[in-house]
Design an enzyme around this catalytic site. Structure first.
Site, PDB file in Angstrom:
ATOM      1  N   CYS A 163       0.809  -1.224   0.000  1.00 12.78           N
ATOM      2  CA  CYS A 163       0.000   0.000   0.000  1.00 12.78           C
ATOM      3  C   CYS A 163       0.837   1.265   0.000  1.00 12.78           C
ATOM      4  CB  CYS A 163      -0.939  -0.009   1.196  1.00 12.78           C
ATOM      5  SG  CYS A 163      -1.772  -1.587   1.435  1.00 12.78           S
ATOM      6  N   HIS A 302      -2.738   8.133   5.532  1.00 15.48           N
ATOM      7  CA  HIS A 302      -2.981   6.832   4.893  1.00 15.48           C
ATOM      8  C   HIS A 302      -4.433   6.442   5.153  1.00 15.48           C
ATOM      9  CE1 HIS A 302      -1.924   3.129   2.987  1.00 15.48           C
ATOM     10  NE2 HIS A 302      -2.176   2.395   4.043  1.00 15.48           N
ATOM     11  N   LYS A 334      -9.228   8.207   0.982  1.00 16.00           N
ATOM     12  CA  LYS A 334      -9.850   6.877   0.898  1.00 16.00           C
ATOM     13  C   LYS A 334     -11.314   6.910   1.347  1.00 16.00           C
ATOM     14  CE  LYS A 334      -5.506   4.322   1.488  1.00 16.00           C
ATOM     15  NZ  LYS A 334      -4.587   5.464   1.738  1.00 16.00           N
ATOM     16  N   HIS A 339      -9.475   2.164  -1.031  1.00 17.38           N
ATOM     17  CA  HIS A 339      -8.031   1.927  -0.972  1.00 17.38           C
ATOM     18  C   HIS A 339      -7.564   1.396  -2.321  1.00 17.38           C
ATOM     19  CE1 HIS A 339      -4.126   1.158   0.329  1.00 17.38           C
ATOM     20  NE2 HIS A 339      -4.331   0.502   1.450  1.00 17.38           N
ATOM     21  N   PHE A 397       1.599  -3.186   3.989  1.00 15.29           N
ATOM     22  CA  PHE A 397       1.817  -4.505   4.594  1.00 15.29           C
ATOM     23  C   PHE A 397       3.306  -4.845   4.481  1.00 15.29           C
ATOM     24  CE2 PHE A 397      -2.656  -6.559   3.820  1.00 15.29           C
ATOM     25  CZ  PHE A 397      -3.183  -5.722   4.782  1.00 15.29           C
TER      26      PHE A 397
END
Length: 414
Positions: A163, A302, A334, A339, A397
């Site tokens: 991401c 984020h 988002k 996302h 991640f």
């Protein structure tokens, strides 16, 4: 001395618009792109909603035969690049092609190809697998196809940091120009993973929201948040060395001044609970740009709408900004487009540039119920007024943290 880097062109394919103008108008209207998944039957799936790109036809951006040899993630990247290059006024016939590079990342590549060809393998045997399976599947082919389509012969890379891919791709392009490896870099991210295995995999991780209300499915920092909503699309920017841009009379949208990266070294999916890794990335970006924390007034977070991300990112902002954290305006794009995985940081970068231009910080759409642990100003309503810096965060991640700092452009020679 490192060279100054500016933004001279932008392109976007998103769930709320197939151009930067369409996307930005939708943002200012507070539109969202959430709706029932149409790409496959979700009857047996817990997750029913996504933010799909609507009305996109690859043949509108390239010849049909070329489009057929690319999967969606590559088509999106080529389409967004076409807009960005046209917007920049860059004429490749007047450039040294070996000084124009590509930094376009995709977190996953094509799950569609994998699903389709694996089914053929099981049903008809290995002899029926498409000879183009590999070049249609692998994630570097977004960068590859962009460089081929537009004749970009300089440095060509595909940064894959889940991401954080979009932010890292733009950040590494920024560094490439700063340090003299290129005069121009076409940079950004792209993704198209709304597929049965993609949705199943993220659902199994309990990362996706299973909410079926489009107005409450992606609600970053809200106490009732329940996971992220998968989006798709691409955003591409043209980054250019300042003197090169001025020499050709390019319009300059903003200046990139700082980039910071760290790793949590903690967990494969969860950010570090104390936010230290993300805080350091923000600190490094500000140090790189020669900016004090109190100079920054806005962060594009984020902000995925998962419990852990939003809580730990809030802690990171507290850690990086101290008492000044409470004075920051923070939002999450988002909340409108979901996302976009490998493209998320790139569309959020474009958003930051547009916000600086228009003196407008968009609302975190759908944010209603404050969470006592997420205790900062998340822009329940849009904020209008001039500001100088935008800091954009991406957390991936694997523990990847990336922050990029953009400044309103000022020509110091004027």
């Amino acid at each position: 001395m490192s060279r100054r880097v500016v933004v001279t062109g932008m392109g976007a394919i998103t769930p709320i618009g197939l151009s930067v103008e369409e996307f930005w108008n939708s943002v200012k209207e507070g539109k969202t792109g959430f709706g029932p998944i149409t790409r496959f039957d979700t009857e047996n799936y817990k997750c029913k909603l996504a933010a799909e790109v609507k009305g996109f036809e690859g043949k509108n951006y390239m010849d049909p035969r070329t489009a057929r040899r690319m999967e969606l993630f590559s088509q999106y990247a080529v389409a967004a690049t076409k807009e960005a290059i046209e917007d920049s006024g860059l004429n490749m016939e007047e450039e040294d092609p070996f000084r124009v590079g590509t930094s376009v990342g995709s977190g996953i590549g094509s799950l569609q190809t994998v699903e389709r060809e694996y089914s053929k393998l099981l049903e008809k045997g290995p002899g029926r697998v498409n000879p183009l399976m590999v070049p249609m599947m692998i994630s570097n082919m977004a960068a590859g196809n962009v460089s081929i389509q537009f004749g970009l012969k300089g440095k060509s890379i595909n940064v894959v940091t889940a991401c954080a891919t979009g932010t890292n791709s733009i950040g590494e392009a920024f560094r490439s120009i700063q340090h003299g490896e290129a005069e121009v870099m076409i940079a950004g991210g792209t993704e198209s993973s709304i597929t049965p295995i993609g949705v199943s995999g993220f659902t199994a991780l309990t990362a996706l929201s299973t909410c079926e209300d489009p107005k409450r499915c992606s609600i970053p920092f809200d106490k009732e948040r329940s996971g992220f909503v998968m989006g798709e699309g691409s955003a591409i920017v043209v980054l250019e060395e300042l003197e090169h841009a001025k020499k050709r009379g390019a319009k300059i949208y903003a200046e990139v001044i700082g980039y910071g990266c760290t790793s949590d070294a903690y967990h494969i999916t969860s950010p570090a609970e104390d936010g230290e890794g993300a805080a350091k990335a923000m600190e490094y970006a500000m140090q790189d740009g020669g900016v004090k924390p109190e100079d920054v007034t806005y962060i594009n977070a984020h902000g995925t709408s998962t419990h852990h991300n939003d809580l730990f990112e809030t802690r990171a902002i507290h850690k990086a900004f101290g008492e000044h954290a409470k004075d920051l305006k923070i939002n999450s794009t988002k909340s409108m487009v979901g996302h976009l995985l490998g493209a998320a940081g790139a569309i959020e970068f474009v958003t930051c540039v547009k916000e600086l231009q228009d003196h407008y910080i968009h609302a975190t759409v759908g944010y209603q119920v404050p969470d006592e642990e997420c205790d900062l100003d998340y822009c329940k309503e849009p904020v209008e007024g001039e500001f100088t810096y935008a800091l954009s965060n991406s957390l991936g991640f694997g523990g990847h943290n990336a922050s990029i700092l953009i400044r309103k452009y000022e020509d110091e020679t004027e």
